[in-house]
Enzyme design. Structure first.
Site, PDB file in Angstrom:
ATOM      1  CD  GLN A  53      -2.537  -1.633   4.666  1.00  0.00           C
ATOM      2  OE1 GLN A  53      -2.691  -1.366   3.493  1.00  0.00           O
ATOM      3  NE2 GLN A  53      -1.539  -1.135   5.386  1.00  0.00           N
ATOM      4  CD  GLU A  54      -0.983  -2.035   8.820  1.00  0.00           C
ATOM      5  OE1 GLU A  54      -0.520  -1.616   9.893  1.00  0.00           O
ATOM      6  OE2 GLU A  54      -0.419  -1.879   7.726  1.00  0.00           O
TER       7      GLU A  54
ATOM      8  CD  GLU B 170      -0.096   3.742   9.647  1.00  0.00           C
ATOM      9  OE1 GLU B 170       0.187   3.134  10.699  1.00  0.00           O
ATOM     10  OE2 GLU B 170       0.379   3.433   8.537  1.00  0.00           O
TER      11      GLU B 170
ATOM     12  CD  GLU C 263       1.856  -5.271   7.693  1.00  0.00           C
ATOM     13  OE1 GLU C 263       1.253  -4.945   8.728  1.00  0.00           O
ATOM     14  OE2 GLU C 263       2.371  -4.454   6.910  1.00  0.00           O
TER      15      GLU C 263
ATOM     16  CG  ASP D 257      -2.401   1.766   8.254  1.00  0.00           C
ATOM     17  OD1 ASP D 257      -3.083   2.672   7.717  1.00  0.00           O
ATOM     18  OD2 ASP D 257      -1.318   1.363   7.793  1.00  0.00           O
TER      19      ASP D 257
ATOM     20  CE  LYS E  55       5.056   2.076   5.921  1.00  0.00           C
ATOM     21  NZ  LYS E  55       3.897   2.337   5.006  1.00  0.00           N
TER      22      LYS E  55
ATOM     23  CB  SER F 248      -0.922   0.002   1.226  1.00  0.00           C
ATOM     24  OG  SER F 248      -0.176   0.038   2.425  1.00  0.00           O
TER      25      SER F 248
ATOM     26  CB  SER G  16       6.457   1.582  10.066  1.00  0.00           C
ATOM     27  OG  SER G  16       5.702   0.637   9.338  1.00  0.00           O
ATOM     28  CG  HIS G  17       6.414  -3.818   9.458  1.00  0.00           C
ATOM     29  ND1 HIS G  17       5.810  -5.048   9.544  1.00  0.00           N
ATOM     30  CD2 HIS G  17       5.385  -2.910   9.541  1.00  0.00           C
ATOM     31  CE1 HIS G  17       4.503  -4.902   9.660  1.00  0.00           C
ATOM     32  NE2 HIS G  17       4.218  -3.634   9.671  1.00  0.00           N
ATOM     33  NE  ARG G  18       6.473   0.101   3.209  1.00  0.00           N
ATOM     34  CZ  ARG G  18       6.275   1.043   2.281  1.00  0.00           C
ATOM     35  NH1 ARG G  18       7.256   1.887   2.004  1.00  0.00           N
ATOM     36  NH2 ARG G  18       5.123   1.163   1.643  1.00  0.00           N
ATOM     37  CB  SER G  19       3.075  -5.276   3.594  1.00  0.00           C
ATOM     38  OG  SER G  19       3.252  -4.592   2.381  1.00  0.00           O
TER      39      SER G  19
ATOM     40  CG  HIS H 107      -1.205  -5.470   3.956  1.00  0.00           C
ATOM     41  ND1 HIS H 107      -0.767  -4.750   5.042  1.00  0.00           N
ATOM     42  CD2 HIS H 107      -0.609  -4.900   2.880  1.00  0.00           C
ATOM     43  CE1 HIS H 107       0.053  -3.785   4.640  1.00  0.00           C
ATOM     44  NE2 HIS H 107       0.157  -3.849   3.326  1.00  0.00           N
TER      45      HIS H 107
ATOM     46  CG  ASP I  59       2.143   4.948   5.815  1.00  0.00           C
ATOM     47  OD1 ASP I  59       3.181   5.301   5.235  1.00  0.00           O
ATOM     48  OD2 ASP I  59       1.703   3.770   5.726  1.00  0.00           O
TER      49      ASP I  59
ATOM     50  CE  LYS J  70       2.279   0.071  10.479  1.00  0.00           C
ATOM     51  NZ  LYS J  70       1.162   0.505   9.606  1.00  0.00           N
TER      52      LYS J  70
HETATM   53  O1  LIG Z   1       0.644   0.845   5.301  1.00  0.00           O
HETATM   54  C1  LIG Z   1       1.547   0.505   6.072  1.00  0.00           C
HETATM   55  O2  LIG Z   1       1.673   1.091   7.134  1.00  0.00           O
HETATM   56  C2  LIG Z   1       2.545  -0.555   5.672  1.00  0.00           C
HETATM   57  C3  LIG Z   1       3.148  -1.356   6.780  1.00  0.00           C
HETATM   58  O3  LIG Z   1       2.247  -1.924   7.658  1.00  0.00           O
HETATM   59  O4  LIG Z   1       2.098  -1.356   4.613  1.00  0.00           O
HETATM   60  P1  LIG Z   1       2.920  -1.322   3.218  1.00  0.00           P
HETATM   61  O5  LIG Z   1       4.307  -1.701   3.513  1.00  0.00           O
HETATM   62  O6  LIG Z   1       2.182  -2.277   2.323  1.00  0.00           O
HETATM   63  O7  LIG Z   1       2.818   0.100   2.719  1.00  0.00           O
HETATM   64 MG   LIG Z   2       0.137   2.601   6.696  1.00  0.00          MG
END
Ligand SMILES: O=C(O)[C@@H](CO)OP(=O)(O)O
Ligand SMILES: [Mg+2]
Length: 429
Positions: free
Chosen positions: A167-168, A289, A209, A246, A341, A47, A368-371, A159, A316, A392
């Site tokens: 999404q989260e 988020e 995730e 999120d 990120k 995303s 933050s990580h990525r997906s 995801h 984000d 996250k």
């Molecule tokens: O939207 C988000 O915050 C991220 C990580 O959880 O997703 P993606 O890496 O797919 O952008």
């Molecule tokens: Mg996000």
């Protein structure tokens, strides 16, 4: 050997690795004159924000069009030629040299993935040469604060392939005494949630995730299940562990309207704000988020006015770890926190600058990580190094996510009595 010589870059190589979605990604290996070695592998999002730095992909049919041989060649070629001989501790000069050489606003010529791999591998090599852990190298003597984790226990949106548009769905065990205790709570809640889903006949298959990805009647049902799982773990929702979302709303923004197909809802910006406000009223939500789309600055203003005094509003897609866009947000008073990120901006020092800008402006930063992730644990060290207080990094159930949690446990052990775990929902910062 003098320190200056020891930390001089001798060689840089690029390499291929797989991410957690079975896509190729780029890694870099930096070797210093004194023998220290640093390696880093970059993650990849699904995303993604429109204004993110561009990850270089080859296109074509190989690797389903996601090949990274161009980026790998750039690491071992153009970038290596540029940084070999430079001092690895001069991170800012190295990053600046790459940015200038790329010459584009979004790093598309050389590729943000290639540049970030070199940037992070350089920092790792420098830390190694100085014989300090990465978090200590990044944060100096001030680095002592373990982050409150946001664990993504239910996945939706892009995801997962279920009917949840958000999404989260995150659990945030902020009331624990230590990071280790917070993680244990998170794991206990995760397992309770699994049992509850099974008992109700839902799927416990997981999304990108590691969170469960069931079809549920509504977003509210997901949140109810999470509250029940917290209670079943002997914890008090809102006091010990709260919830976060999120929405990744850019993904369901269609020509100015928010179209949540799975929920059968079509809303204007103010309708979505009301929808989110109702969720905040009904559930112990402390962080929200991307409740609005990246291009919907007016919607973001309505959201901020309505909810900023009650919950953390994390930008984000709207900020994409970019100082210019964060600056615009600060000026307009939009959001009150930023998701960080590394690969959205493409170098370590630019990331440090964004966090610095956020801190100076009273915005919180969530690392933050990525997906699409790998075994690389840089973000764990970054969170402790910068003391941002929040991370996250997904559910605790997939190795690429567990790797970050395991690294944080190791850092906590290493810091011993010097480690701190601060409940950001109570503290000012
Ligand atoms: O939207 C988000 O915050 C991220 C990580 O959880 O997703 P993606 O890496 O797919 O952008
Ligand atoms: Mg996000």
């Amino acid at each position: 050997m003098a320190a200056g010589t020891r930390t001089q870059i001798r060689s840089v190589e690029g390499f291929l690795a797989l991410d957690s979605r079975a896509n190729p990604t780029v890694g870099a290996r930096v070797v210093l004159e004194g023998g220290a070695v640093g390696e880093a592998i970059v993650p990849s999002g699904a995303s993604t924000g429109t204004h993110e730095a561009v990850e270089r992909r080859d296109g074509g049919t190989e690797w389903n069009g996601k090949g990274v041989s161009g980026a790998i060649a750039a690491v071992g070629g153009e970038l290596a030629t540029m940084v070999v001989g430079m001092d690895a501790t001069e991170q800012r000069l190295i990053d600046e040299a790459m940015i200038v050489a790329d010459g584009t606003d979004d790093k598309h010529r050389i590729g943000a993935n290639a540049m970030l791999a070199v940037s992070l591998a350089t920092a790792r090599a420098a830390a190694g040469a100085l014989d300090v852990p990465l978090y200590r190298y990044l944060g100096g003597v001030g680095a002592h604060r373990l982050p409150v984790p946001m664990l993504n226990v239910i996945n939706g949106g892009v995801h997962a392939s279920n009917n949840l548009d958000i999404q989260e769905f995150l659990i945030i065990p902020h009331g624990a005494a230590t990071f280790g205790e917070a993680l244990r709570w998170g794991v206990e809640i995760y397992h309770r949630l699994r049992s509850e889903l099974l008992a109700k006949g839902h799927s416990v298959a997981v999304g990108d995730e590691g969170g469960f990805a069931p079809d549920l009647g509504s977003h509210e049902e997901a949140l109810e299940l999470m509250v029940a799982a917290i209670e079943a773990s002997g914890l008090v929702p809102g006091r010990d562990c709260s919830l976060g979302l999120d929405a990744a709303a850019s993904e369901f923004w269609r020509e100015g309207r928010y179209v949540m197909v799975g929920q059968g809802l079509e809303l204007e910006a103010d309708g979505l704000v009301e929808y989110m406000a109702r969720l905040v009223d009904q559930f112990p939500i402390v962080s929200l988020e991307d409740a609005m789309a990246e291009e919907d600055w007016d919607g973001w203003s309505i959201l901020t006015e309505r909810l900023a005094s009650r919950v953390q509003l994390v930008g984000d897609d709207i900020f994409v770890t970019n100082p210019g866009l964060l600056g615009k947000g600060i000026e307009r008073g939009v959001a009150n926190a930023i998701l960080i990120k590394l690969n959205q901006i493409g170098t370590l020092t630019e990331t440090l600058d964004v966090v610095d800008l956020a801190t100076r402006s009273g915005y919180r930063s969530v690392i933050s990580h990525r997906s699409g992730e790998t075994e690389d644990t840089t973000i764990a060290d970054l969170a402790v190094g910068l003391g941002t207080g929040q991370i996250k990094t997904g559910a605790p159930a997939r190795s690429e996510r567990a790797a970050k949690y395991n690294r944080l446990l190791a850092i906590e052990r290493e810091l011993g009595p010097g480690a701190r775990y601060v409940d950001w929902t109570r503290a000012q910062r």
